[in-house]
Write a protein that holds these residues in place. Structure first.
Motif, short mmCIF file in Angstrom:
data_model
loop_
_atom_site.label_atom_id
_atom_site.label_comp_id
_atom_site.label_asym_id
_atom_site.label_seq_id
_atom_site.Cartn_x
_atom_site.Cartn_y
_atom_site.Cartn_z
N GLN A 56 35.94 24.85 31.53
CA GLN A 56 37.25 25.07 30.92
C GLN A 56 37.16 25.89 29.63
O GLN A 56 38.10 26.60 29.28
CB GLN A 56 37.91 23.71 30.61
N HIS A 57 36.03 25.79 28.93
CA HIS A 57 35.88 26.51 27.67
C HIS A 57 35.79 28.03 27.87
O HIS A 57 35.96 28.78 26.92
CB HIS A 57 34.63 26.01 26.93
N LEU A 58 35.53 28.44 29.09
CA LEU A 58 35.41 29.87 29.37
C LEU A 58 36.69 30.44 29.99
O LEU A 58 36.69 31.58 30.45
CB LEU A 58 34.23 30.13 30.31
N HIS A 59 37.77 29.66 29.98
CA HIS A 59 39.05 30.16 30.49
C HIS A 59 39.79 30.89 29.37
O HIS A 59 40.83 30.46 28.87
CB HIS A 59 39.89 28.99 31.02
N THR A 60 39.23 32.03 28.98
CA THR A 60 39.78 32.86 27.90
C THR A 60 39.93 34.28 28.42
O THR A 60 39.38 34.63 29.47
CB THR A 60 38.84 32.84 26.68
N PRO A 61 40.70 35.12 27.70
CA PRO A 61 40.89 36.51 28.16
C PRO A 61 39.57 37.25 28.39
O PRO A 61 39.42 37.96 29.39
CB PRO A 61 41.69 37.14 27.04
N MET A 62 38.62 37.09 27.48
CA MET A 62 37.35 37.81 27.61
C MET A 62 36.66 37.47 28.92
O MET A 62 36.19 38.35 29.65
CB MET A 62 36.44 37.46 26.43
N TYR A 63 36.60 36.19 29.25
CA TYR A 63 35.90 35.77 30.45
C TYR A 63 36.74 35.97 31.71
O TYR A 63 36.19 36.03 32.82
CB TYR A 63 35.44 34.32 30.30
N PHE A 64 38.03 36.09 31.55
CA PHE A 64 38.87 36.50 32.68
C PHE A 64 38.47 37.90 33.14
O PHE A 64 38.30 38.16 34.34
CB PHE A 64 40.35 36.47 32.28
N PHE A 65 38.31 38.80 32.18
CA PHE A 65 37.89 40.16 32.52
C PHE A 65 36.45 40.19 33.04
O PHE A 65 36.12 40.94 33.97
CB PHE A 65 38.02 41.08 31.32
N LEU A 66 35.59 39.37 32.46
CA LEU A 66 34.20 39.31 32.93
C LEU A 66 34.13 38.79 34.36
O LEU A 66 33.31 39.25 35.16
CB LEU A 66 33.37 38.42 32.01
N GLY A 67 34.99 37.83 34.70
CA GLY A 67 35.04 37.34 36.07
C GLY A 67 35.48 38.42 37.04
O GLY A 67 34.95 38.55 38.14
N ASN A 68 36.48 39.21 36.62
CA ASN A 68 36.93 40.34 37.44
C ASN A 68 35.81 41.35 37.62
O ASN A 68 35.61 41.90 38.71
CB ASN A 68 38.14 41.00 36.79
N LEU A 69 35.08 41.63 36.53
CA LEU A 69 33.98 42.59 36.59
C LEU A 69 32.89 42.09 37.53
O LEU A 69 32.33 42.87 38.33
CB LEU A 69 33.41 42.83 35.20
N ALA A 70 32.56 40.81 37.46
CA ALA A 70 31.53 40.25 38.33
C ALA A 70 31.95 40.35 39.80
O ALA A 70 31.14 40.70 40.67
CB ALA A 70 31.26 38.80 37.95
N CYS A 71 33.21 40.04 40.08
CA CYS A 71 33.72 40.16 41.45
C CYS A 71 33.64 41.60 41.93
O CYS A 71 33.25 41.88 43.08
CB CYS A 71 35.15 39.64 41.51
N LEU A 72 34.00 42.53 41.05
CA LEU A 72 33.96 43.94 41.41
C LEU A 72 32.54 44.40 41.68
O LEU A 72 32.29 45.14 42.63
CB LEU A 72 34.58 44.76 40.27
N GLU A 73 31.59 43.94 40.88
CA GLU A 73 30.20 44.35 41.06
C GLU A 73 29.62 43.82 42.37
O GLU A 73 28.79 44.48 43.02
CB GLU A 73 29.34 43.87 39.89
N ILE A 74 30.05 42.63 42.79
CA ILE A 74 29.60 42.09 44.07
C ILE A 74 30.08 42.99 45.21
O ILE A 74 29.31 43.35 46.12
CB ILE A 74 30.12 40.65 44.25
N CYS A 75 31.36 43.36 45.17
CA CYS A 75 31.91 44.24 46.21
C CYS A 75 31.25 45.61 46.16
O CYS A 75 30.95 46.22 47.20
CB CYS A 75 33.43 44.38 46.02
N TYR A 76 31.04 46.10 44.95
CA TYR A 76 30.45 47.42 44.73
C TYR A 76 29.06 47.52 45.36
O TYR A 76 28.76 48.43 46.13
CB TYR A 76 30.38 47.62 43.21
N SER A 77 28.22 46.53 45.03
CA SER A 77 26.85 46.54 45.54
C SER A 77 26.82 46.31 47.04
O SER A 77 26.02 46.92 47.76
CB SER A 77 26.02 45.45 44.84
N SER A 78 27.68 45.42 47.54
CA SER A 78 27.69 45.10 48.96
C SER A 78 28.21 46.25 49.82
O SER A 78 27.98 46.27 51.03
CB SER A 78 28.54 43.85 49.21
N ASN A 79 28.89 47.18 49.20
CA ASN A 79 29.38 48.34 49.94
C ASN A 79 28.27 49.36 50.19
O ASN A 79 28.37 50.15 51.13
CB ASN A 79 30.52 49.00 49.16
#
Length: 307
Positions: A56-79
């Motif tokens: 819960q302590h990481l539910h902040t704007p900064m980590y919201f964007f980091l979560g999006n970036l991590a998801c994007l990198e997974i798709c990026y590499s898997s492509n």
């Protein structure tokens, strides 16, 4: 044989991705290296997503964007990487024309989305460091969602135009592509159509998707550095500079390699060096982003200790 002569003889149904060379020993070495990179990339990014969702302590704007970036990198590499691994494992470097277009479409969409997402993350850091009193009021949940959604949607819309243009070109041979994945300029080079419009539009769209976000991101970090220099504590300045410098290095590496490949003036001799530059934004950036943006953060380390 000229392109016109090829056009009168055959129609290409598949491409051959030449990659980084041939030979059983080299193939085994490249397979092991890229397999390790892929496993570490996927594991690191999934770990970051799970940690941020669970804590819960990481539910902040900064980590919201980091979560999006991590998801994007997974798709990026898997492509890109699984197809490379199969080619080095079995030696079959063929890919169908439609499969090539599909890989290029998702690659271009995700690359453009990452450009915009890195800009959104730099804006978040700018507000946090330079405008701390206004941070919570400006960077609210609604704005975070809008910036994240806009990054994804803009990326997928921008590359639709390029994929449409390239898919309407004629490919009559040869079919050997001097690259390790399906990219715009190597495909355009193989076309027997007049591809000048497609090449020009590719450079323009790539410039629009990468240059403004790069300038915005660089400006944000420049303001952050200026603000950090005003911190009276030497320890505080050193800590802030350590974090900002690592972020900035990754950002410059990512944008610089993309601008070099897609926006700078092109010559035929650039194809091979561009293949090397492509490694930076397709393979290395997804690998180091979890470390640079997340695992070095104090909040993430504390979250890990509490798990």
């Amino acid at each position: 044989m000229t392109k016109q002569e090829w056009k009168n003889t055959t129609v290409v149904t598949e491409f051959i991705l030449l990659g980084f060379g041939n030979g059983p020993e080299l193939d085994r070495l490249l397979f092991l290296m890229f397999l390790l990179i892929y496993v570490v990339t996927i594991t690191g990014n999934i770990f970051i997503i799970v940690l941020m969702v669970a804590n819960q302590h990481l539910h902040t704007p900064m980590y919201f964007f980091l979560g999006n970036l991590a998801c994007l990198e997974i798709c990026y590499s898997s492509n890109i990487l699984p197809r490379m691994l199969l080619s080095y494992l079995g030696g079959d470097r063929r890919i169908s024309v439609n499969g090539c277009f599909t890989q290029y479409y998702f690659f271009g969409c995700l690359a453009a989305a990452e450009c915009y997402l890195l800009a959104a993350m730099s804006y978040d850091r700018y507000l946090a460091v330079c405008k701390p009193l206004h941070y919570l009021s400006r960077m609210n949940g609604k704005l975070c969602f809008q910036l994240g959604a806009a990054s994804w949607v803009s990326g997928f819309l921008s590359n639709s135009i390029l994929t449409f243009l390239i898919s309407n070109l004629d490919f009559c041979g040869p079919n050997e592509m001097e690259h390790f994945f399906c990219d715009s300029f190597p495909m355009i080079k193989l076309s027997c159509s007049d591809a000048r419009v497609a090449g020009l539009v590719t450079s323009v769209v790539a410039g629009v998707c990468s240059l403004p976000p790069f300038l915005f991101t660089f400006s944000s970090y420049l303001y952050i550095v200026i603000t950090v220099m005003r911190i009276p504590s030497a320890t505080g300045r050193k800590k802030a500079f350590s974090t900002c410098s690592s972020h900035l290095i990754v950002v410059i590496l990512f944008y610089w390699s993309i601008l070099t490949v897609y926006v700078l003036p092109r010559h035929d001799t650039q194809i091979s060096p561009n293949k090397v530059f492509s490694v930076f934004y397709t393979i290395l950036t997804p690998l180091v982003n979890p470390l640079v943006y997340s695992l070095r953060n104090k909040e993430v380390k504390e979250a890990l200790r509490k798990q």
